[in-house]
Design a protein around this motif. Structure first.
Motif, PDB file in Angstrom:
ATOM      1  N   LEU A   8       0.841  -1.184   0.000  1.00 26.23           N
ATOM      2  CA  LEU A   8       0.000   0.000   0.000  1.00 26.23           C
ATOM      3  C   LEU A   8       0.885   1.245   0.000  1.00 26.23           C
ATOM      4  O   LEU A   8       2.074   1.168   0.329  1.00 26.23           O
ATOM      5  N   HIS A 112      -1.812   6.644   6.958  1.00 28.45           N
ATOM      6  CA  HIS A 112      -2.118   5.328   6.420  1.00 28.45           C
ATOM      7  C   HIS A 112      -3.394   5.472   5.605  1.00 28.45           C
ATOM      8  O   HIS A 112      -4.348   6.101   6.048  1.00 28.45           O
ATOM      9  N   ASP A 122      -4.341  -5.219   5.117  1.00 29.21           N
ATOM     10  CA  ASP A 122      -3.497  -4.608   4.085  1.00 29.21           C
ATOM     11  C   ASP A 122      -3.009  -5.645   3.071  1.00 29.21           C
ATOM     12  O   ASP A 122      -3.034  -5.413   1.860  1.00 29.21           O
TER      13      ASP A 122
END
Length: 363
Positions: A8, A112, A122
């Protein structure tokens, strides 16, 4: 061989890449800082090569290498083009293995994309996008394969392979979990599925966690997940690794001792990545050069010789082989010969990791 670093946005991918390669890839605290993939080539740490160099004092010591590719952060919807996802997924398709960086630390100063820290969520976000992208590729190929199989039964193994993979993907599983026959594998070897690539996870932890990594619950969860899916986890602190990469040898040793570490996380990651690709090294030694040569596991002697020069493979006669540890114990090739420890191997010999080899050839 290339290894793609994925994850990510803002999990530490580019910082890790900087530390690995010292290449200075741009790194910032906002999503999609990396658009085009950065590429860096790094030496594989190998104590055996260093010991051989101490023994022979060569003019040059050459390590095996691994190529790392820093790929931009993926987000939900990447397979549908979110966050330039299709472009980033195409970059992943070109690599041979995947290292997925997962954030396992709390820090309110570093944003985040999901606002909370949850390594399993994630990982599953990334894997789902890879699965959806593969599903689209499989469906396109499957439609064509079914038509071809109607007129030529030679295409049936391809249909069977795609059916098996599609069922797994629809069930949320990676293509790498599907068992295929050799014929089925051969029929789709040009499909380059994302979820069929070897994968490993990097748990990015805080500096405080390094001293007591076993108490990090996020790392524990990730390790359990990885074990269930046949993968490995390398816990490290990307911030510390970046600092270590900028130090000289003595300063690095001092800092490692401060954190109670025997070697840097990067050394472990590079070594494990080499193994993830199914690679091993055989060694050559002498006063001119001591060198590690990269081959895939299962390579036979003539093909290993061809890594040095095509003439070596073409005119292969024999290989004089001794395991690294036995050569080191003897102190020289001459003493190893006196003790009868150097073996003569032919064309069918499968080279082993750490073999020190002298090839005899004639062209």
């Amino acid at each position: 061989m290339e290894i793609g670093i994925v994850g990510l946005p803002n999990v530490g991918k580019s910082t890790l890449f900087n530390a690995i390669t010292k290449a200075g890839a741009e790194c910032a605290n906002y999503p999609f800082c990396t658009i085009e993939p950065n590429i860096g080539i790094v030496a594989v740490p190998d104590d055996r090569l260093e010991k051989l160099s101490e023994l022979y004092h060569p003019q040059k010591t050459t390590h095996a290498i691994v190529k790392f590719v820093d790929i931009a952060g993926l987000v939900k919807g990447a397979s549908k083009g979110e966050g330039l996802g299709n472009k980033f997924l195409s970059h992943i398709r070109e690599v041979d293995a995947i290292v997925q960086v997962v954030r396992c630390f709390e820090n309110s100063n570093i944003v985040h994309v999901e606002a909370t820290i949850d390594p399993i969520r994630d990982v599953e976000t990334i894997n789902l996008e890879l699965i959806l992208s593969d599903l689209e590729a499989v469906d396109k190929r499957r439609e064509k394969a079914i038509k071809l199989a109607r007129t030529d039964k030679k295409n049936q193994p391809q249909v069977d392979a795609l059916d098996k993979i599609r069922a797994a993907l629809m069930d949320g599983k990676l293509a790498s979990t599907v068992e295929l026959t050799d014929e089925e594998k051969e029929s789709i070897n040009d499909l380059f599925l994302l979820t069929d690539k070897p994968m490993m996870y990097v748990a990015n932890v805080s500096e405080d966690d390094l001293k007591d990594i076993n108490n990090n619950e996020n790392v524990k969860k990730l390790e359990e997940y990885a074990k269930a899916h046949g993968s490995k986890v390398i816990p490290l602190c990307v911030k510390v690794e970046e600092e270590l990469a900028s130090l000289d040898e003595d300063e690095e040793k001092e800092m490692l001792e401060l954190y109670g570490l025997e070697k840097s996380g990067l050394d472990r990651l590079i070594t494990e990545s080499y193994d993830l690709l199914g690679l091993i090294s055989f060694l050559t030694s002498g006063e001119d050069e001591c060198r590690a040569w990269t081959i895939t596991k299962g390579t036979k002697a003539p093909q290993a010789a061809g890594k040095i020069h095509t003439d070596f493979e073409r005119g292969f006669i024999k290989a004089e082989v001794i395991p690294y540890n036995e050569l080191l114990e003897c102190g020289s090739s001459a003493k190893a010969k006196e003790k009868g420890l150097i073996r003569i191997e032919g064309k069918d010999y499968v080279v082993q990791d750490g073999d020190v080899i002298l090839f005899r050839f004639n062209v």
